[in-house]
Design a protein around this motif. Structure first.
Motif, short mmCIF file in Angstrom:
data_model
loop_
_atom_site.label_atom_id
_atom_site.label_comp_id
_atom_site.label_asym_id
_atom_site.label_seq_id
_atom_site.Cartn_x
_atom_site.Cartn_y
_atom_site.Cartn_z
N ASP A 88 32.66 24.32 51.85
CA ASP A 88 34.32 23.41 50.43
C ASP A 88 35.32 23.98 51.22
OD1 ASP A 88 32.31 21.40 50.03
OD2 ASP A 88 32.37 22.18 47.83
N GLY A 89 35.30 25.08 51.72
CA GLY A 89 36.40 26.10 51.67
C GLY A 89 36.45 27.06 51.57
N HIS A 90 37.73 28.00 51.39
CA HIS A 90 37.78 29.33 50.49
C HIS A 90 38.62 28.90 49.60
CE1 HIS A 90 34.95 30.68 54.08
NE2 HIS A 90 35.89 29.13 54.45
N SER A 91 39.03 29.71 48.48
CA SER A 91 39.21 29.32 47.31
C SER A 91 39.68 30.76 46.51
CB SER A 91 39.11 28.66 45.86
OG SER A 91 39.17 27.19 46.53
N ARG A 92 40.85 31.73 46.16
CA ARG A 92 40.77 32.82 45.67
C ARG A 92 42.38 32.89 46.01
NH1 ARG A 92 39.02 34.82 50.40
NH2 ARG A 92 40.42 33.68 51.80
N PRO A 93 42.27 31.97 43.74
CA PRO A 93 44.14 32.88 43.51
C PRO A 93 44.61 33.60 43.16
CG PRO A 93 42.45 30.69 42.05
CD PRO A 93 41.59 32.05 43.69
N THR A 94 45.40 34.15 42.95
CA THR A 94 46.14 35.73 42.95
C THR A 94 45.34 36.04 40.74
OG1 THR A 94 47.55 35.05 44.44
CG2 THR A 94 47.86 37.53 42.80
N PHE A 95 45.00 37.25 41.44
CA PHE A 95 44.48 37.78 39.99
C PHE A 95 43.06 36.83 39.73
CE2 PHE A 95 49.10 38.72 40.09
CZ PHE A 95 49.09 39.52 40.30
N LYS A 150 53.52 30.41 35.93
CA LYS A 150 52.28 30.43 34.85
C LYS A 150 51.08 29.87 36.21
CE LYS A 150 54.16 31.33 30.21
NZ LYS A 150 53.58 31.97 29.57
N ASN A 151 50.22 30.61 35.48
CA ASN A 151 49.00 29.77 36.19
C ASN A 151 48.54 28.92 35.67
OD1 ASN A 151 47.70 30.96 34.05
ND2 ASN A 151 46.41 32.85 36.24
N LYS A 152 47.40 28.20 35.86
CA LYS A 152 46.74 27.35 35.24
C LYS A 152 46.27 27.41 33.77
CE LYS A 152 42.50 27.09 38.30
NZ LYS A 152 41.58 26.27 38.66
N GLN A 153 45.62 28.57 34.18
CA GLN A 153 45.50 29.55 32.62
C GLN A 153 46.46 28.56 31.27
OE1 GLN A 153 44.08 30.68 36.02
NE2 GLN A 153 42.25 28.86 35.59
N GLY A 154 47.38 29.34 31.65
CA GLY A 154 48.46 29.52 31.24
C GLY A 154 48.82 30.69 30.60
N GLN A 155 48.16 31.81 32.03
CA GLN A 155 48.79 33.17 31.76
C GLN A 155 50.17 33.43 32.30
OE1 GLN A 155 44.77 34.62 33.34
NE2 GLN A 155 45.06 35.93 30.93
N SER A 156 51.13 34.19 33.13
CA SER A 156 51.64 34.99 33.76
C SER A 156 51.52 35.38 33.94
CB SER A 156 52.82 34.93 32.40
OG SER A 156 52.67 36.27 32.29
N TYR A 157 52.31 35.85 35.48
CA TYR A 157 52.16 36.41 36.70
C TYR A 157 51.72 37.94 35.65
CZ TYR A 157 52.46 39.02 40.59
OH TYR A 157 52.06 40.33 42.10
N LEU A 158 52.47 38.23 34.95
CA LEU A 158 52.75 39.51 34.21
C LEU A 158 51.27 39.66 34.02
CD1 LEU A 158 56.43 39.94 33.04
CD2 LEU A 158 55.51 40.73 34.84
N GLU A 159 51.11 38.89 32.91
CA GLU A 159 50.20 38.81 32.05
C GLU A 159 48.29 39.06 32.60
OE1 GLU A 159 50.89 36.33 28.05
OE2 GLU A 159 50.42 35.46 30.22
N ALA A 160 48.79 37.60 34.22
CA ALA A 160 47.28 37.67 34.94
C ALA A 160 47.48 38.91 35.95
CB ALA A 160 47.30 36.70 35.46
N GLY A 161 48.31 39.72 36.06
CA GLY A 161 48.37 40.67 37.22
C GLY A 161 48.24 41.97 36.64
N ALA A 162 48.44 42.07 35.21
CA ALA A 162 48.21 43.60 33.86
C ALA A 162 46.92 43.96 34.96
CB ALA A 162 48.08 43.43 33.03
N ALA A 163 45.43 43.57 34.80
CA ALA A 163 44.63 44.55 35.56
C ALA A 163 43.82 44.88 36.62
CB ALA A 163 43.49 43.31 34.89
N PHE A 164 45.18 44.33 37.39
CA PHE A 164 45.51 44.54 38.55
C PHE A 164 46.92 45.40 38.96
CE2 PHE A 164 42.93 40.67 38.48
CZ PHE A 164 42.14 41.36 38.96
N GLY A 165 47.62 46.05 38.12
CA GLY A 165 48.85 46.98 37.95
C GLY A 165 49.73 46.55 38.13
N VAL A 166 49.97 45.15 38.21
CA VAL A 166 51.57 44.78 37.69
C VAL A 166 51.92 45.08 35.93
CG1 VAL A 166 53.16 42.24 37.56
CG2 VAL A 166 50.52 42.51 38.91
N ASP A 167 52.95 45.99 36.06
CA ASP A 167 53.73 46.18 35.36
C ASP A 167 55.55 46.27 35.80
OD1 ASP A 167 54.65 48.12 33.37
OD2 ASP A 167 53.82 49.96 33.83
#
Length: 409
Positions: free
Chosen positions: A25-32, A152-169
């Motif tokens: 169906d395609g390729h879906s990779r939302p950031t984080f 915010k993403n569709k889950q209601g998380q901010s870039y900072l919240e969703a990215g914390a596990a991936f090094g965003v600080d």
């Protein structure tokens, strides 16, 4: 140094398989997302196997370069992104990551030092947090931690919240801001996302300019009312008004395109309230994307878009508002770096045509701060942001060889 096209092909397939939806169906990779994280982990593994050192900056961008030289060595920067639009293609962004990755692998095998750093920017597309090029903007400092916290993403998380596990600080953003003194230039390899090269049977082009973009959020307010008992002359139908505006904007875009080639207007998102079958729409939100090759045309398009919305809203007795949500100027690429790429191609026996990019890229964000250029690879029939997206592996390898020659010279 030998560039291996089969390894580039493998990179594209492995990363393409990292998807939230079935790849048919395609390729879906939302950031984080998990799929995005899996794709980034693959790149990290390949870098480490090639003897590279890896770090993640405070904005969430991944960096990799050869070990033994330290992060203070002045090098060229090259890369792109791994995030995708929903059910998109497998080449967009990924090609620009696979090219410098293969150069670092090939240099490692040859025992050769190459002045190159790979960067994987976080959230280029803009479909995860409703604004594009977030990783590159945050790195160069044109987007603050406070602004990232409001996206915010569709889950209601901010870039900072969703990215914390991936090094965003956000606490480290200022201290790890991009320093142009540490780099010789930025070169991004990307699929064209247009028909020009494919129709001309040209494998690679030198990009000399990137179109500017302005985006708008439009709100129309009418009256939600009963679909059966409200006579046509008594209606204030926000959806009907929006539909008329979308058609008028398409006509306007054709007129502007005749005045300056590749001026485009798109309405790609629309939300209706209350969105019920038997209720006249009382409110509509829709979004406009305007792109042009000059700032003068962007300004003219801005004026005319606002005039069309106002004209139709007044005639239909609508409440209306137009909010500009983004403004990025048209951006010329660095002449000296373009010359370097042209000479590298000539040494390899490749004559590259010149092109302008209608799509925006992280290159447009870095260009005001660092000498920047791009290489385009032909896209079959110009299809992109679509599972049918396709570029020939041998032509991606050709662009990779030009990049390698340019950074080695």
């Amino acid at each position: 140094m030998i560039i291996h096209a089969d390894r580039i092909a493998a990179d594209i397939e492995v990363i393409g398989a990292c998807s939230e939806c079935p790849v048919v169906d395609g390729h879906s990779r939302p950031t984080f997302s998990g799929a995005w994280g899996k794709a980034r982990a693959y790149v990290v593994g390949e870098l480490e196997r090639a003897g590279c050192v890896v770090r993640v900056d405070a904005a969430g961008n991944l960096h990799g370069r050869q070990g033994g030289g330290g992060w203070g060595e002045k090098v060229f920067l090259s890369g792109s992104h791994l995030d995708s639009v929903p059910t998109g293609g497998k080449f967009d962004g990924v090609v620009g990551v696979a090219a410098p990755l293969e150069i670092l692998r090939a240099a490692h095998e040859a025992g050769e030092r190459v002045g190159l750093e790979l960067v994987v920017f976080a959230e280029e597309e803009g479909t995860t947090f409703n604004l594009g090029m977030l990783g590159s903007r945050a790195w160069v400092g044109t987007l603050s931690g406070e602004e990232l916290g409001g996206l915010k993403n569709k889950q209601g998380q901010s870039y900072l919240e969703a990215g914390a596990a991936f090094g965003v600080d956000p606490a480290r953003l200022a201290g790890e801001r991009f320093d142009p003194a540490g780099y010789r230039g930025f070169i991004e390899v990307h699929v064209e996302q247009g028909v020009g090269l494919w129709e001309a049977n040209a494998p690679v082009a030198l990009v000399t300019a990137i179109n500017g973009r302005r985006q708008y959020a439009v709100t129309l307010t009418g009256d939600a009312n009963h679909a059966g008992s409200t006579k046509m002359g008594h209606r204030r139908d926000a959806l009907a008004a929006a539909a008329e505006m979308v058609g008028a904007l398409e006509v306007l875009a054709h007129d502007l395109d005749r005045r300056q080639d590749h001026t485009v207007i798109t309405v790609g998102r629309l939300m209706v309230e209350p969105n019920a079958l038997n209720v006249i729409a009382g409110r509509v939100h829709f979004y406009i994307d305007l792109r042009a090759r000059s700032d003068a045309m962007l300004s003219e398009g801005d004026r005319l878009i606002r005039a069309e919305v106002k004209r139709i809203a007044h005639r239909r007795r609508m409440g209306w508002a137009v909010e500009q949500t983004e403004e990025l100027p048209a951006m010329a690429m660095d002449a000296a770096l373009c010359g370097r790429l042209r000479e590298a191609a000539e040494r390899l026996g490749v004559v590259m045509p010149e092109a302008a990019s209608g799509a925006l890229h992280d290159a447009a964000i870095l260009a005001p701060f660092l000498p920047t250029a791009m290489l385009f690879v032909a896209s079959k029939d110009g299809v992109s942001h679509n599972p049918g997206e396709y570029s020939r592996i041998e032509e991606i390898a050709a662009a990779t060889s030009i990049l390698a020659e340019a950074v080695r010279a």
